[in-house]
Write a protein that holds these residues in place. Structure first.
Motif, PDB file in Angstrom:
ATOM      1  N   GLY A  26       0.843  -1.239   0.058  1.00 25.71           N
ATOM      2  CA  GLY A  26       0.111  -0.018   0.028  1.00 25.71           C
ATOM      3  C   GLY A  26       0.975   1.328  -0.031  1.00 25.71           C
ATOM      4  O   GLY A  26       1.838   1.424  -0.700  1.00 25.71           O
ATOM      5  N   THR A  27       0.219   2.142   0.914  1.00 21.43           N
ATOM      6  CA  THR A  27       1.142   3.587   1.017  1.00 21.43           C
ATOM      7  C   THR A  27       2.601   3.471   1.326  1.00 21.43           C
ATOM      8  O   THR A  27       3.454   4.104   0.913  1.00 21.43           O
ATOM      9  CB  THR A  27       0.257   4.341   1.883  1.00 21.43           C
ATOM     10  OG1 THR A  27      -1.180   4.426   1.706  1.00 21.43           O
ATOM     11  CG2 THR A  27       0.800   5.790   1.863  1.00 21.43           C
ATOM     12  N   THR A  28       2.753   2.509   2.343  1.00 16.31           N
ATOM     13  CA  THR A  28       4.192   2.226   2.704  1.00 16.31           C
ATOM     14  C   THR A  28       5.074   1.765   1.508  1.00 16.31           C
ATOM     15  O   THR A  28       6.045   2.682   1.508  1.00 16.31           O
ATOM     16  CB  THR A  28       4.139   1.020   3.884  1.00 16.31           C
ATOM     17  OG1 THR A  28       3.432   1.481   4.931  1.00 16.31           O
ATOM     18  CG2 THR A  28       5.688   1.012   4.270  1.00 16.31           C
ATOM     19  N   VAL A  31       5.582   4.803  -0.628  1.00 23.22           N
ATOM     20  CA  VAL A  31       6.609   5.807  -0.266  1.00 23.22           C
ATOM     21  C   VAL A  31       7.833   5.401  -0.392  1.00 23.22           C
ATOM     22  O   VAL A  31       8.836   6.165  -0.740  1.00 23.22           O
ATOM     23  CB  VAL A  31       6.166   6.257   1.311  1.00 23.22           C
ATOM     24  CG1 VAL A  31       7.243   7.193   1.763  1.00 23.22           C
ATOM     25  CG2 VAL A  31       4.839   7.077   1.331  1.00 23.22           C
ATOM     26  N   TRP A  32       8.033   4.306   0.100  1.00 23.31           N
ATOM     27  CA  TRP A  32       9.370   3.493  -0.227  1.00 23.31           C
ATOM     28  C   TRP A  32       9.905   3.663  -1.567  1.00 23.31           C
ATOM     29  O   TRP A  32      11.096   3.989  -1.801  1.00 23.31           O
ATOM     30  CB  TRP A  32       9.586   2.135   0.306  1.00 23.31           C
ATOM     31  CG  TRP A  32      10.831   1.538   0.294  1.00 23.31           C
ATOM     32  CD1 TRP A  32      11.371   0.791  -0.511  1.00 23.31           C
ATOM     33  CD2 TRP A  32      12.080   1.770   1.172  1.00 23.31           C
ATOM     34  NE1 TRP A  32      12.722   0.340  -0.541  1.00 23.31           N
ATOM     35  CE2 TRP A  32      12.930   0.811   0.711  1.00 23.31           C
ATOM     36  CE3 TRP A  32      12.163   2.464   2.332  1.00 23.31           C
ATOM     37  CZ2 TRP A  32      14.204   0.968   1.338  1.00 23.31           C
ATOM     38  CZ3 TRP A  32      13.425   2.128   2.954  1.00 23.31           C
ATOM     39  CH2 TRP A  32      14.374   1.401   2.508  1.00 23.31           C
ATOM     40  N   ARG A  33       9.039   3.182  -2.488  1.00 24.01           N
ATOM     41  CA  ARG A  33       9.242   3.126  -3.777  1.00 24.01           C
ATOM     42  C   ARG A  33       9.991   4.681  -4.084  1.00 24.01           C
ATOM     43  O   ARG A  33      10.796   4.805  -4.984  1.00 24.01           O
ATOM     44  CB  ARG A  33       8.139   2.738  -4.591  1.00 24.01           C
ATOM     45  CG  ARG A  33       8.353   2.510  -6.124  1.00 24.01           C
ATOM     46  CD  ARG A  33       9.245   1.308  -6.560  1.00 24.01           C
ATOM     47  NE  ARG A  33       9.386   1.116  -8.002  1.00 24.01           N
ATOM     48  CZ  ARG A  33      10.337   0.091  -8.492  1.00 24.01           C
ATOM     49  NH1 ARG A  33      10.811  -0.840  -7.673  1.00 24.01           N
ATOM     50  NH2 ARG A  33       9.963  -0.203  -9.733  1.00 24.01           N
ATOM     51  N   GLN A  34       9.090   5.541  -3.769  1.00 26.15           N
ATOM     52  CA  GLN A  34       9.193   6.978  -4.351  1.00 26.15           C
ATOM     53  C   GLN A  34      10.689   7.463  -3.710  1.00 26.15           C
ATOM     54  O   GLN A  34      11.305   8.007  -4.653  1.00 26.15           O
ATOM     55  CB  GLN A  34       8.096   7.859  -3.806  1.00 26.15           C
ATOM     56  CG  GLN A  34       8.196   9.302  -4.431  1.00 26.15           C
ATOM     57  CD  GLN A  34       7.075  10.115  -3.742  1.00 26.15           C
ATOM     58  OE1 GLN A  34       6.284   9.686  -2.884  1.00 26.15           O
ATOM     59  NE2 GLN A  34       6.853  11.311  -4.294  1.00 26.15           N
ATOM     60  N   ARG A 134      -2.936   9.913   6.498  1.00 27.19           N
ATOM     61  CA  ARG A 134      -2.306   8.431   6.254  1.00 27.19           C
ATOM     62  C   ARG A 134      -1.016   8.520   5.271  1.00 27.19           C
ATOM     63  O   ARG A 134       0.004   8.231   5.711  1.00 27.19           O
ATOM     64  CB  ARG A 134      -3.148   7.473   5.974  1.00 27.19           C
ATOM     65  CG  ARG A 134      -2.453   6.144   5.510  1.00 27.19           C
ATOM     66  CD  ARG A 134      -3.386   5.174   5.156  1.00 27.19           C
ATOM     67  NE  ARG A 134      -2.658   3.769   4.999  1.00 27.19           N
ATOM     68  CZ  ARG A 134      -3.078   2.907   4.454  1.00 27.19           C
ATOM     69  NH1 ARG A 134      -4.562   2.640   3.980  1.00 27.19           N
ATOM     70  NH2 ARG A 134      -2.481   1.576   4.349  1.00 27.19           N
ATOM     71  N   TRP A 135      -1.205   9.448   4.220  1.00 31.66           N
ATOM     72  CA  TRP A 135      -0.174   9.731   3.240  1.00 31.66           C
ATOM     73  C   TRP A 135       1.316  10.533   4.193  1.00 31.66           C
ATOM     74  O   TRP A 135       2.103  10.040   4.096  1.00 31.66           O
ATOM     75  CB  TRP A 135      -0.614  10.452   2.140  1.00 31.66           C
ATOM     76  CG  TRP A 135       0.428  10.714   1.126  1.00 31.66           C
ATOM     77  CD1 TRP A 135       1.153  10.144   0.253  1.00 31.66           C
ATOM     78  CD2 TRP A 135       0.766  12.106   0.799  1.00 31.66           C
ATOM     79  NE1 TRP A 135       1.981  10.918  -0.387  1.00 31.66           N
ATOM     80  CE2 TRP A 135       1.802  12.093   0.034  1.00 31.66           C
ATOM     81  CE3 TRP A 135       0.264  13.500   1.030  1.00 31.66           C
ATOM     82  CZ2 TRP A 135       2.198  13.278  -0.701  1.00 31.66           C
ATOM     83  CZ3 TRP A 135       0.919  14.416   0.478  1.00 31.66           C
ATOM     84  CH2 TRP A 135       1.876  14.413  -0.388  1.00 31.66           C
ATOM     85  N   GLY A 141       6.789   8.820   8.896  1.00 34.77           N
ATOM     86  CA  GLY A 141       6.986   7.868   9.685  1.00 34.77           C
ATOM     87  C   GLY A 141       8.268   6.811   9.087  1.00 34.77           C
ATOM     88  O   GLY A 141       9.474   6.764   9.801  1.00 34.77           O
ATOM     89  N   LEU A 142       8.174   6.686   7.777  1.00 33.66           N
ATOM     90  CA  LEU A 142       9.453   5.942   7.023  1.00 33.66           C
ATOM     91  C   LEU A 142      10.568   6.702   7.075  1.00 33.66           C
ATOM     92  O   LEU A 142      11.526   6.088   7.215  1.00 33.66           O
ATOM     93  CB  LEU A 142       8.584   5.633   5.858  1.00 33.66           C
ATOM     94  CG  LEU A 142       9.262   4.367   5.108  1.00 33.66           C
ATOM     95  CD1 LEU A 142       9.492   3.223   5.926  1.00 33.66           C
ATOM     96  CD2 LEU A 142       8.913   4.266   3.723  1.00 33.66           C
TER      97      LEU A 142
END
Length: 340
Positions: A26-28, A31-34, A134-135, A141-142
């Motif tokens: 999902g969003t995690t 974000v990691w990919r980005q 959440r985004w 958070g990451l």
């Protein structure tokens, strides 16, 4: 599909959650990919720096054991050329570690949201089912996780390297940024505050390059202000003597590793006079007469013992983390209405 030899249906190994490797979702994952290039760069640089610290520490300890440490004091090694190279290694590594908050604030914090706002990615995300909160929480958070892991590892490694010589002032004064700011909880708190501050600047400016430039100035100011108030985190200890000021061994002996803040002459009435009192006397006899006329009976020395270092670090880190939490709360408040 059937097996050609037996005619029985071919079976495949059952796939269960227990046999699957954990993966980001999902969003995690998004974000990691980005930001994976920035995150992997931070983690890779951490591993390289860790390896260098381990190598330097091993070389230094081998040298100290050859000298006879810990049974013999290393104070006599302060002026040796061989020990000097280890002191220089401390200086070069500590210089690199002290700029980590600035680098991460500029290259990780500032572009984190500014890039999305500038390119329109934020609007695309807001149009999806994922909420803005959440985004934003996943982004922060990451990023905080990567920053925390990196700074904790480097802080622990440098403290492990510095510990055998922490009382040796020629290696590094514990009240300076070369030791105080890169050991214990301080590097974590200082870096998180700088990075989150960079994120907030990026949200306000909404332009990546402008955010990076302003964040650089912000990070430098944070370092300067932190350095100015660093010593005020401790409780100053005062030691006095009454043996005069001209005799041998009249100056008070401070504990090992103590940082001297100030020294003054102490009079019989308890008043303090600057150490430059009677400095214009033409001879030693004239100076002694001047000091006697001023009723100087001894020294008064203010210092910070190294035993306060840990308490000062946690106190200062608590302040920085509180500021970080405040900026984070402001980001969420802003993000509910103005993030896109």
């Amino acid at each position: 599909m059937s097996d050609t030899l037996t005619g029985t249906p071919a079976t495949t190994a059952p796939t269960t959650d227990s046999t699957r490797r954990p993966r980001l979702r999902g969003t995690t994952w998004l974000v990691w990919r980005q930001h994976r290039a920035a995150f992997w760069t931070v983690l890779g640089a951490t591993v390289l720096c860790l390896a260098w610290i381990v190598y330097q520490r091993t070389q230094m300890v081998d040298f100290l054991h050859g000298y006879g440490w810990p049974d013999k004091s290393i104070d006599d090694l302060a002026g040796s050329n061989e020990f000097g190279q280890y002191a220089n290694a401390f200086q070069s590594v500590s210089l690199g570690l002290t700029v980590i908050p600035i680098l991460l604030g500029v290259f990780v914090g500032a572009p984190l949201l500014a890039g999305d706002l500038e390119t329109g990615t934020a609007k695309l995300v807001a149009a999806q089912s994922t909420s803005r909160a959440r985004w934003l929480a996943t982004k922060l958070g990451l990023t905080a996780l990567v920053v925390t892991v990196s700074t904790v590892v480097l802080s622990a490694a440098y403290g492990w390297w510095w510990n055998p010589v922490k009382y040796q002032n020629t290696v590094g004064d514990w009240t300076s940024g070369s030791a105080f700011d890169i050991t214990g909880p301080v590097p974590v708190a200082l870096t998180l505050f700088t990075v989150v501050g960079g994120v907030a600047i990026g949200v306000v400016l909404r332009r990546t390059l402008a955010a990076m430039v302003v964040t650089f100035g912000f990070a430098v100011v944070v370092q300067l202000v932190w350095g100015y108030f660093r010593l005020s985190l401790g409780d100053v200890v005062t030691i006095t003597t009454s043996k005069g000021v001209t005799a041998d061994n009249s100056f008070p002996t401070l504990p090992d590793g103590a940082y001297q803040i100030d020294e003054s002459y102490l009079t019989g009435s308890g008043d303090l006079l600057g150490w430059s009192t009677c400095v214009d006397a033409q001879s030693e006899q004239a100076r002694e007469l001047c000091l006697k006329k001023a009723d100087v009976v001894g020294w008064s020395v203010d210092y910070l013992p190294i035993s306060q270092m840990t308490g000062m670090q946690w106190f200062g880190s608590a302040i920085l983390l509180a500021l970080t939490a405040g900026v984070t709360a402001a980001l969420f408040f802003w993000g509910r209405k103005r993030l896109v």
